[in-house]
Design an enzyme around this catalytic site. Structure first.
Site, PDB file in Angstrom:
ATOM      1  N   ASP A 184       3.853   1.098   9.020  1.00 13.88           N
ATOM      2  CA  ASP A 184       4.279   1.832  10.122  1.00 13.88           C
ATOM      3  C   ASP A 184       5.550   2.506   9.747  1.00 13.88           C
ATOM      4  O   ASP A 184       6.579   2.907  10.514  1.00 13.88           O
ATOM      5  CB  ASP A 184       4.829   0.905  11.342  1.00 13.88           C
ATOM      6  CG  ASP A 184       3.346   0.210  11.815  1.00 13.88           C
ATOM      7  OD1 ASP A 184       2.476   0.763  11.968  1.00 13.88           O
ATOM      8  OD2 ASP A 184       3.754  -0.803  12.408  1.00 13.88           O
ATOM      9  N   ARG A 185       5.335   3.152   8.473  1.00 15.28           N
ATOM     10  CA  ARG A 185       6.502   4.030   8.122  1.00 15.28           C
ATOM     11  C   ARG A 185       5.805   5.326   7.754  1.00 15.28           C
ATOM     12  O   ARG A 185       6.106   5.970   6.749  1.00 15.28           O
ATOM     13  CB  ARG A 185       6.990   3.443   6.670  1.00 15.28           C
ATOM     14  CG  ARG A 185       7.790   2.226   6.919  1.00 15.28           C
ATOM     15  CD  ARG A 185       8.162   1.635   5.689  1.00 15.28           C
ATOM     16  NE  ARG A 185       8.938   0.429   5.844  1.00 15.28           N
ATOM     17  CZ  ARG A 185       8.695  -0.855   5.421  1.00 15.28           C
ATOM     18  NH1 ARG A 185       7.258  -0.844   5.052  1.00 15.28           N
ATOM     19  NH2 ARG A 185       9.127  -1.929   5.477  1.00 15.28           N
ATOM     20  N   GLU A 186       5.183   6.170   8.787  1.00 17.65           N
ATOM     21  CA  GLU A 186       4.639   7.259   8.525  1.00 17.65           C
ATOM     22  C   GLU A 186       5.629   8.502   8.317  1.00 17.65           C
ATOM     23  O   GLU A 186       6.646   8.594   9.120  1.00 17.65           O
ATOM     24  CB  GLU A 186       3.513   7.599   9.609  1.00 17.65           C
ATOM     25  CG  GLU A 186       2.599   6.360   9.811  1.00 17.65           C
ATOM     26  CD  GLU A 186       2.676   5.534  10.906  1.00 17.65           C
ATOM     27  OE1 GLU A 186       3.820   5.413  11.025  1.00 17.65           O
ATOM     28  OE2 GLU A 186       2.001   4.619  11.185  1.00 17.65           O
ATOM     29  N   GLU A 246       0.923  -1.112   0.080  1.00 18.02           N
ATOM     30  CA  GLU A 246      -0.103  -0.061   0.065  1.00 18.02           C
ATOM     31  C   GLU A 246       0.963   1.326  -0.004  1.00 18.02           C
ATOM     32  O   GLU A 246       1.883   1.298   0.742  1.00 18.02           O
ATOM     33  CB  GLU A 246      -1.001   0.026   1.294  1.00 18.02           C
ATOM     34  CG  GLU A 246      -2.131   0.738   1.273  1.00 18.02           C
ATOM     35  CD  GLU A 246      -2.791   0.960   2.347  1.00 18.02           C
ATOM     36  OE1 GLU A 246      -3.382   1.948   2.911  1.00 18.02           O
ATOM     37  OE2 GLU A 246      -3.481  -0.186   2.779  1.00 18.02           O
ATOM     38  N   GLN A 286      -0.078  12.940   5.780  1.00 26.12           N
ATOM     39  CA  GLN A 286       0.593  11.889   5.880  1.00 26.12           C
ATOM     40  C   GLN A 286       0.902  10.946   4.869  1.00 26.12           C
ATOM     41  O   GLN A 286       0.007  10.603   4.046  1.00 26.12           O
ATOM     42  CB  GLN A 286       0.035  11.210   7.116  1.00 26.12           C
ATOM     43  CG  GLN A 286       0.559  10.039   7.499  1.00 26.12           C
ATOM     44  CD  GLN A 286      -0.026   9.383   8.728  1.00 26.12           C
ATOM     45  OE1 GLN A 286       0.171   9.926  10.056  1.00 26.12           O
ATOM     46  NE2 GLN A 286      -0.939   8.439   8.778  1.00 26.12           N
ATOM     47  N   THR A 287       1.989  10.410   4.751  1.00 28.06           N
ATOM     48  CA  THR A 287       2.315   9.286   3.818  1.00 28.06           C
ATOM     49  C   THR A 287       2.754   7.930   4.417  1.00 28.06           C
ATOM     50  O   THR A 287       3.449   8.112   5.597  1.00 28.06           O
ATOM     51  CB  THR A 287       3.613   9.763   2.802  1.00 28.06           C
ATOM     52  OG1 THR A 287       4.512  10.177   3.331  1.00 28.06           O
ATOM     53  CG2 THR A 287       2.818  11.124   2.105  1.00 28.06           C
ATOM     54  N   ASN A 288       2.613   6.936   3.812  1.00 28.67           N
ATOM     55  CA  ASN A 288       2.869   5.541   4.357  1.00 28.67           C
ATOM     56  C   ASN A 288       3.308   4.666   3.462  1.00 28.67           C
ATOM     57  O   ASN A 288       2.570   4.864   2.284  1.00 28.67           O
ATOM     58  CB  ASN A 288       1.591   5.161   5.382  1.00 28.67           C
ATOM     59  CG  ASN A 288       2.320   4.224   6.584  1.00 28.67           C
ATOM     60  OD1 ASN A 288       3.739   3.837   6.410  1.00 28.67           O
ATOM     61  ND2 ASN A 288       1.476   3.815   7.372  1.00 28.67           N
ATOM     62  N   ASP A 330       0.248   5.160   0.337  1.00 29.15           N
ATOM     63  CA  ASP A 330      -0.642   6.223   0.984  1.00 29.15           C
ATOM     64  C   ASP A 330      -0.400   7.820   0.858  1.00 29.15           C
ATOM     65  O   ASP A 330       0.769   8.057   1.225  1.00 29.15           O
ATOM     66  CB  ASP A 330      -1.198   6.004   2.678  1.00 29.15           C
ATOM     67  CG  ASP A 330      -1.872   4.747   2.764  1.00 29.15           C
ATOM     68  OD1 ASP A 330      -2.183   3.866   1.884  1.00 29.15           O
ATOM     69  OD2 ASP A 330      -1.654   4.260   3.950  1.00 29.15           O
ATOM     70  N   GLU A 360      -2.461  10.646   2.897  1.00 30.32           N
ATOM     71  CA  GLU A 360      -3.748  10.710   3.845  1.00 30.32           C
ATOM     72  C   GLU A 360      -3.667  12.348   4.226  1.00 30.32           C
ATOM     73  O   GLU A 360      -2.833  12.856   4.882  1.00 30.32           O
ATOM     74  CB  GLU A 360      -3.723   9.851   5.069  1.00 30.32           C
ATOM     75  CG  GLU A 360      -3.996   8.503   4.805  1.00 30.32           C
ATOM     76  CD  GLU A 360      -4.363   7.613   5.970  1.00 30.32           C
ATOM     77  OE1 GLU A 360      -5.079   6.840   6.122  1.00 30.32           O
ATOM     78  OE2 GLU A 360      -2.962   7.804   6.563  1.00 30.32           O
ATOM     79  N   ASP A 414     -10.612  10.297  16.029  1.00 34.63           N
ATOM     80  CA  ASP A 414      -9.936   9.528  17.101  1.00 34.63           C
ATOM     81  C   ASP A 414      -8.368   9.834  17.030  1.00 34.63           C
ATOM     82  O   ASP A 414      -7.580   9.425  17.894  1.00 34.63           O
ATOM     83  CB  ASP A 414     -10.299   8.330  17.298  1.00 34.63           C
ATOM     84  CG  ASP A 414     -10.277   7.410  16.114  1.00 34.63           C
ATOM     85  OD1 ASP A 414      -9.973   8.087  15.118  1.00 34.63           O
ATOM     86  OD2 ASP A 414      -9.938   6.142  16.187  1.00 34.63           O
ATOM     87  N   TRP A 415      -8.058  10.245  15.857  1.00 32.92           N
ATOM     88  CA  TRP A 415      -6.560  10.274  15.607  1.00 32.92           C
ATOM     89  C   TRP A 415      -6.132  11.437  14.787  1.00 32.92           C
ATOM     90  O   TRP A 415      -4.834  11.918  14.729  1.00 32.92           O
ATOM     91  CB  TRP A 415      -5.920   8.875  15.195  1.00 32.92           C
ATOM     92  CG  TRP A 415      -6.350   8.601  13.714  1.00 32.92           C
ATOM     93  CD1 TRP A 415      -7.417   7.786  13.617  1.00 32.92           C
ATOM     94  CD2 TRP A 415      -5.768   8.934  12.410  1.00 32.92           C
ATOM     95  NE1 TRP A 415      -7.479   7.597  12.255  1.00 32.92           N
ATOM     96  CE2 TRP A 415      -6.519   8.341  11.529  1.00 32.92           C
ATOM     97  CE3 TRP A 415      -4.405   9.718  12.137  1.00 32.92           C
ATOM     98  CZ2 TRP A 415      -6.124   8.470  10.309  1.00 32.92           C
ATOM     99  CZ3 TRP A 415      -4.106   9.729  10.861  1.00 32.92           C
ATOM    100  CH2 TRP A 415      -5.133   8.922   9.892  1.00 32.92           C
TER     101      TRP A 415
END
Length: 284
Positions: free
Chosen positions: A127-129, A100, A117-119, A102, A104, A193-194
């Protein structure tokens, strides 16, 4: 001569490229969820996504792609968008070992910067934000967001300015997404929530409905299903020598973004990694 042109055109189709053909929603995408919240405008050349108390929504490409470049022009939620997330991403749609890529876009309280935010997920590991504050108001007009992907490098760009580079570091034992084709998606949803200040800023439903707009879809890559030989072909433009790393101009812009607008990088988060992950040591 006419037959020669026809043959050349047929060959280009058979190698599985969609190079140079702008996409339209009706031709290349489908509604993924909440059709009532997705509105076609400008004859299907542009899309409005709607988020309200009842639902968010999303759409996805009809086909998957293996390597190439995908881009869209997006105008993000205006005003008080705290708690909303507008996403543009690629996903292999495989459960445990998904790949994936991303984008966001995290909503904000009015007057605050918009954060993107990219991942990167490869073979199920994410978990590579990284997070960057955009240097303009992305709700005032359309801007181009793109994902470039070949065997050696992945580049996330905003208006052709690289904001994220992820290199192939398989030699360091780091997985790289190169086996699974991915579909292209976009969604608008509530995540208070985040999404904004770690969940401290909640969505203000009195401001609903929230709108995001999309146009100028561009999908260039090896379409799947399609000829299996396409993804391994060195003749694809995205595999050319000039695309194996950032150009000097791109590198300068990338360093400018990191120096002036990056607000979070998993590579330097000591609370998560006492030693930086191996892909973080490779540079660009």
């Amino acid at each position: 001569m006419g037959r020669l042109v026809w043959v050349i055109g047929l060959i280009l189709c058979l190698v599985g490229l969609v190079k140079g053909r702008p996409a339209t929603f009706l031709q290349d995408f489908r509604v993924a969820w909440a059709e009532s919240h997705i509105r076609q405008i400008s004859g299907g050349n542009a899309i409005q996504l709607v988020l309200d108390r009842n639902s968010g929504c999303g759409f996805g490409s009809k086909y998957k792609y293996l390597f190439g470049r995908v881009s869209m022009k997006i105008k993000l939620v205006a005003g008080d968008s705290a708690g909303t997330v507008t996403a543009f991403y690629m996903n292999s749609d495989t459960d445990n070992l998904r790949d994936e890529l991303d984008f966001e876009f995290l909503g904000n309280r009015s007057g605050q910067p918009y954060t993107v935010q990219t991942n990167v997920f490869a073979r199920g590991k994410g978990d590579r934000e990284q997070r960057v504050n955009l240097w303009f108001d992305p709700s005032a007009d359309f801007h181009t967001y793109s994902i470039f992907w070949n065997h050696r490098i992945i580049i996330f760009a905003v208006d052709e300015i690289p904001i994220r580079v992820y290199k192939n570091n398989e030699a360091r034992g780091v997985p790289f997404p190169k086996f699974q084709p991915m579909a292209v998606y976009s969604t608008l949803w509530e995540a208070d929530d985040w999404a904004t200040r770690g969940g401290l800023e909640k969505i203000n439903w009195s401001k609903a409905p929230f709108y995001a707009y999309y146009k100028d879809f561009d999908l260039e890559g090896c379409q799947v299903p399609g000829p299996a030989s396409c993804a391994s072909s060195t003749n694809n433009w995205w595999e050319g020598v000039a695309y194996q790393q950032l150009s000097p101009v791109q590198a300068a812009r990338y360093h400018w973004v990191r120096a002036n607008h990056m607000i979070y990088d998993y590579c330097t988060d000591k609370s998560r990694h006492s030693v930086a992950p191996p892909e973080c040591l490779a540079g660009i």
